[in-house]
Design an enzyme around this catalytic site. Structure first.
Site, short mmCIF file in Angstrom:
data_model
loop_
_atom_site.label_atom_id
_atom_site.label_comp_id
_atom_site.label_asym_id
_atom_site.label_seq_id
_atom_site.Cartn_x
_atom_site.Cartn_y
_atom_site.Cartn_z
N ARG A 6 0.85 -1.19 0.00
CA ARG A 6 0.00 0.00 0.00
C ARG A 6 0.89 1.24 0.00
O ARG A 6 1.63 1.49 0.95
CB ARG A 6 -0.92 0.00 1.22
CG ARG A 6 -1.92 1.16 1.28
CD ARG A 6 -2.79 0.99 2.52
NE ARG A 6 -3.87 1.97 2.60
CZ ARG A 6 -3.77 3.17 3.16
NH1 ARG A 6 -2.61 3.54 3.71
NH2 ARG A 6 -4.80 3.99 3.20
N SER A 62 -12.61 -3.82 0.41
CA SER A 62 -12.83 -3.23 1.73
C SER A 62 -14.32 -2.97 1.93
O SER A 62 -15.00 -2.47 1.03
CB SER A 62 -12.07 -1.92 1.87
OG SER A 62 -10.67 -2.15 1.89
N LYS A 119 -7.29 5.84 9.04
CA LYS A 119 -8.62 6.31 8.62
C LYS A 119 -9.24 7.12 9.76
O LYS A 119 -10.24 6.73 10.38
CB LYS A 119 -9.52 5.11 8.29
CG LYS A 119 -9.02 4.24 7.15
CD LYS A 119 -9.28 4.85 5.79
CE LYS A 119 -8.93 3.88 4.67
NZ LYS A 119 -9.19 4.45 3.34
#
Length: 349
Positions: free
Chosen positions: A179, A248, A277
């Site tokens: 990522r 997700s 997040k």
């Protein structure tokens, strides 16, 4: 329907042997497609080829058979001992059939042109079918490995990326998701390939976050998408049927929606508050418990999970998690990985 009177009995014996070899090899591949891959389309084609060759296997060829005087009968090769997987068996038998068909083309051309022509048609067809079969075998292997994954490491940008990923893999992490949201694509590709190579060395799955193009360029095992990324069906058409596709989710509705998509696994969260997040409220463990009862797909809990709160998940039977900071921010990523894996494998209270 075959040649009744081959000009040379030696050629008849040769043709008989290679017809047997081709038909036997096709059956080996056919059975894997039937029982291993459950691909009826491939089974149908292979069965048709076997029957077409069988119809051309004339009695005159069988009558010329003499295994007692065949000096090559029963001879093996050490390479046969290296076929330790169905994929290796399929590849070896496709090669065996292709060689036998080429022999039939050459030696039957003058005495049995129908057989020679049919052998050529099947040989060229098998080239394509072999690729399809081997790719499908790769897909089956990936999905079987996914079933055994309990801990997915999601990377974050750092100068020590390869050292941290390597430490986690040595400790038993079996899935790594690369990522990296920002930066130069050339550098990201170079980094992704390096992580992929580490994963392959340790037998772990390698997934790329968001970027289908980067996943394909790096020859990843799959790609993981968010709710705002390209549609799942578009991604599936791009990566093919044999790579993994993760999605997700953040609610039970999204979990149920994922079940209608060509998805292999889902991530659900954030379970706990997470700096990755910060705008998303923690869902808590109740949603994980509820989701596990309504989906047969592998479900990875994600979001703020670490060794301190993991017991809240294992207490409800959750045995799959995805983490970032718990390993990437650890002073000892190897020890952190081991601690998480041990907690996940501990008997449920």
């Amino acid at each position: 329907m075959g040649c009744d009177t081959p000009a040379d009995p030696r050629v008849a014996r040769l043709i008989d042997a290679n017809l047997d070899r081709a038909r036997e090899g096709l059956r080996v591949v056919e059975d894997w497609c039937r029982f291993g891959l459950e691909r009826d389309d491939l089974v149908k084609t292979l069965k048709d080829w076997r029957q077409r060759l069988g119809a051309l296997h004339a009695d005159s060829y069988k009558q010329a058979r003499s295994t007692a005087t065949d000096r090559g009968a029963g001879l093996g090769h050490p390479a046969q001992l290296d076929r330790r997987s169905p994929r290796a068996v399929v590849a070896a038998n496709c090669g065996r059939v292709q060689e036998a068909l080429r022999v039939l083309e050459e030696y039957a051309r003058s005495s049995d042109p129908t057989l020679a022509s049919e052998a050529a048609v099947i040989r060229y067809g098998l080239y394509d079918l072999e690729v399809t079969c081997l790719n499908a075998s790769d897909g089956l292997q990936r999905r079987n490995r996914l079933k055994g994954c309990t801990l997915c490491l999601i990377t974050s940008p750092t100068d020590k990326l390869l050292l941290q990923v390597s430490a986690a893999l040595r400790s038993g992490v079996s899935m790594v998701q690369y990522r990296c949201k920002h930066g130069d694509d050339r550098e990201r590709l170079k980094e992704a390939i390096a992580v992929r190579d580490l994963c392959r060395t340790h037998g772990a799955l390698f997934i790329v976050n968001d970027r289908v193009d980067l996943a394909m360029a790096a020859d990843a095992d799959g790609v993981h998408l968010g709710q705002d990324d390209i549609p799942v069906d578009v991604a599936r058409s791009l990566i093919g049927a044999d790579r993994l596709l993760g999605l997700s989710t953040h609610s039970l509705r999204e979990v149920q929606g994922a079940m209608e998509e060509p998805v292999d696994y889902i991530g659900l969260g954030p379970v706990f508050s997470t700096a990755v997040k910060p705008d998303r409220a923690a869902t808590g463990t109740a949603l994980i418990e509820q989701a596990m009862t309504c989906t047969p797909m592998p479900l990875f809990a994600i979001g703020g999970i670490n060794s301190s709160n993991l017991s809240e998940l294992t207490a409800i039977g959750c045995r799959r998690i995805a983490v970032i900071g718990a390993i990437m921010s650890a002073s000892d990523p190897s020890a952190a990985s081991l601690q998480l894996l041990e907690s996940l494998s501990s008997p449920r209270d």
